[in-house]
Design a protein around this motif. Structure first.
Motif, short mmCIF file in Angstrom:
data_model
loop_
_atom_site.label_atom_id
_atom_site.label_comp_id
_atom_site.label_asym_id
_atom_site.label_seq_id
_atom_site.Cartn_x
_atom_site.Cartn_y
_atom_site.Cartn_z
N LYS A 156 0.83 -1.21 0.00
CA LYS A 156 0.00 0.00 0.00
C LYS A 156 0.86 1.25 0.00
CE LYS A 156 -3.84 2.17 2.48
NZ LYS A 156 -4.77 2.05 3.63
N ILE A 157 1.97 1.21 0.73
CA ILE A 157 2.88 2.37 0.79
C ILE A 157 3.40 2.71 -0.60
CG2 ILE A 157 5.15 3.13 1.60
CD1 ILE A 157 4.57 1.66 4.22
N LEU A 158 3.75 1.68 -1.40
CA LEU A 158 4.26 1.92 -2.76
C LEU A 158 3.14 2.05 -3.78
CD1 LEU A 158 7.39 -0.42 -3.02
CD2 LEU A 158 7.31 2.02 -2.56
N GLY A 159 1.91 1.70 -3.38
CA GLY A 159 0.79 1.81 -4.30
C GLY A 159 0.78 0.74 -5.38
N VAL A 160 1.21 -0.48 -5.03
CA VAL A 160 1.24 -1.57 -6.00
C VAL A 160 0.44 -2.75 -5.46
CG1 VAL A 160 3.48 -0.88 -6.90
CG2 VAL A 160 3.38 -2.55 -5.03
N ALA A 161 0.05 -3.64 -6.36
CA ALA A 161 -0.68 -4.85 -5.96
C ALA A 161 0.29 -5.85 -5.33
CB ALA A 161 -1.37 -5.47 -7.17
N LYS A 162 -0.27 -6.77 -4.56
CA LYS A 162 0.58 -7.75 -3.89
C LYS A 162 1.31 -8.65 -4.87
CE LYS A 162 0.57 -11.17 -0.17
NZ LYS A 162 -0.23 -11.91 0.82
N ASP A 163 0.72 -8.86 -6.07
CA ASP A 163 1.36 -9.71 -7.06
C ASP A 163 2.17 -8.91 -8.09
OD1 ASP A 163 -0.74 -8.48 -8.29
OD2 ASP A 163 -1.59 -10.29 -9.19
N ALA A 164 2.46 -7.65 -7.77
CA ALA A 164 3.22 -6.80 -8.70
C ALA A 164 4.61 -7.38 -8.94
CB ALA A 164 3.33 -5.38 -8.16
N ASP A 165 5.06 -7.33 -10.20
CA ASP A 165 6.40 -7.84 -10.49
C ASP A 165 7.47 -6.83 -10.08
OD1 ASP A 165 6.32 -5.85 -12.42
OD2 ASP A 165 5.90 -7.23 -14.06
N ALA A 166 8.73 -7.26 -10.20
CA ALA A 166 9.85 -6.43 -9.75
C ALA A 166 9.92 -5.10 -10.50
CB ALA A 166 11.16 -7.19 -9.91
N ALA A 167 9.61 -5.12 -11.79
CA ALA A 167 9.68 -3.90 -12.59
C ALA A 167 8.64 -2.88 -12.12
CB ALA A 167 9.48 -4.21 -14.06
#
Length: 384
Positions: free
Chosen positions: A13-24
């Motif tokens: 949530k802090i980075l604003g990405v989904a839990k399954d977000a890839d490294a890129a």
């Protein structure tokens, strides 16, 4: 920071990405937030500074596959948070001692082994204090011809850099800062809660790892100063309006050995009274007389920055027809050039007198049997 605080933090949530977000995706989100919240861009903004720390902490875990795996396992184990014995809010409690869980209860395992490694490694890796310099963006306006042919421009840049008086140490000349006794120079302090190692920026040195007893009077102990420099930037041939040019390492210098930021130059292109642009091709509208269009002619056509060229009009050239003069357009990346697109526009004289009027009346009489609107009227009648 307590064990409970750390596990309840949602780094995704802090980075604003989904839990399954890839490294890129994680890296892209971090770079965007780090650029926005960087202390050099938010001077004296405590909220931005704290947010920057949270973003950096989140990225340090999620960018490392092993740390991220351990973090996910911990979050899954506790369901996103810890309910402590006697905790309020109706959340209930564990039926065992959390200290045993984190220390491993003498088994040599436990979550202390899992999380202690995460923060022990992070503290050491960030202890160097090296910080990347901020990116800089400048806007420049060039003429139409300069955008087509390219130009070297001079940019005056004012940015933060190492204080020239103390060479970036923050200490008065003749003195040196000392290693922070609280964090022993790492810039971070850690707490041990039942074998669970937690790290946070040192409050005494504010994460620098050094303590200045006699501050430099020029920079007031910050170690940073302001410098101005003139940079010569080559605007490549063929740039278009709004294009953004990136110059790596030409931004604000880094701190304590960190890399410099990047310089972004945004190009604005002025208009031209004669020529236009269509991608790699230049455009121009050339007026012609009715006899030239009807009978055919050779006309002179201007070129950008060069001598005029001769264009042959075939007889019966209609108004608005476009001709192509090859190789007189804008430069391409491979060194070749686009074309010059010439549109002819039949010029109608505002008034006619004498012989010119008589000649045109004679022409009108000679062609009176031709109805140039016949086809148009037929089409309209069919659709009625």
């Amino acid at each position: 920071m307590s064990t409970k605080d750390w596990i309840e933090k949602d780094y995704y949530k802090i980075l604003g990405v989904a839990k399954d977000a890839d490294a890129a995706t994680v890296k892209k989100a971090y770079r965007t937030l780090a650029r926005e919240l960087h202390p050099d861009r938010n001077t004296n903004d405590k909220a931005a500074e704290e947010r920057f720390k949270d973003v950096s902490e989140a990225y340090s875990v999620l960018s490392d596959p092993e740390k991220r795996k351990q973090y996910d396992e911990a979050r899954t184990l506790f369901g996103g948070g810890i309910r402590t014995p006697g905790g309020g809010g109706g959340g209930g409690s564990f039926g065992f001692d959390l200290g045993d869980l984190f220390s491993g209860s003498g088994t040599g395992g436990g979550l202390g082994d899992v999380f202690g490694g995460i923060f022990g490694q992070r503290t050491r890796s960030r202890g160097t204090g090296a910080r990347r310099g901020a990116d800089v963006e400048r806007e420049v306006t060039v003429t139409f011809a300069e955008a087509v042919e390219g130009k070297t421009i001079s940019l005056k840049l004012t940015s933060s850099s190492a204080c020239p008086s103390c060479a970036g140490t923050g200490a008065r000349a003749g003195t040196v800062p000392r290693v922070c006794p609280t964090c022993t120079g790492t810039g971070f302090t850690s707490t041990d809660s039942g074998g669970f190692g937690m790290a946070e920026p040192c409050k005494d040195c504010k994460g620098r790892g050094l303590v200045v007893d006699d501050p430099c009077p020029v920079c007031n102990g910050s170690g940073r100063g302001t410098t101005s420099k003139v940079m010569h930037v080559r605007i490549p041939a063929g740039v278009v309006d709004g294009q953004r040019i990136r110059l790596r390492g030409k931004g604000v210098p880094g701190e304590r050995g960190g890399p410099a930021g990047d310089l972004y130059v945004v190009i604005h292109v002025g208009s031209h009274p004669v020529f236009g642009r269509r991608g790699e091709h230049l455009t121009v509208t050339v007026p012609v007389t009715f006899p030239e269009a009807a009978l055919g002619a050779e006309i002179k056509v201007p070129t950008l920055g060069g001598s005029p060229v001769t264009l042959r009009l075939p007889p019966g050239s209609p108004n608005g027809r476009t001709f192509r003069v090859r190789g007189r357009g804008a430069p391409r990346k491979d060194g070749t050039r686009g074309d010059l697109l010439v549109t002819v526009e039949v010029s109608v004289p505002p008034s006619l007198q004498g012989a010119a009027k008589e000649a045109l009346e004679t022409f009108q009489t000679a062609t009176s049997g031709e109805d140039v609107r016949a086809e148009l009227m037929n089409l309209a009648a069919k659709e009625a």
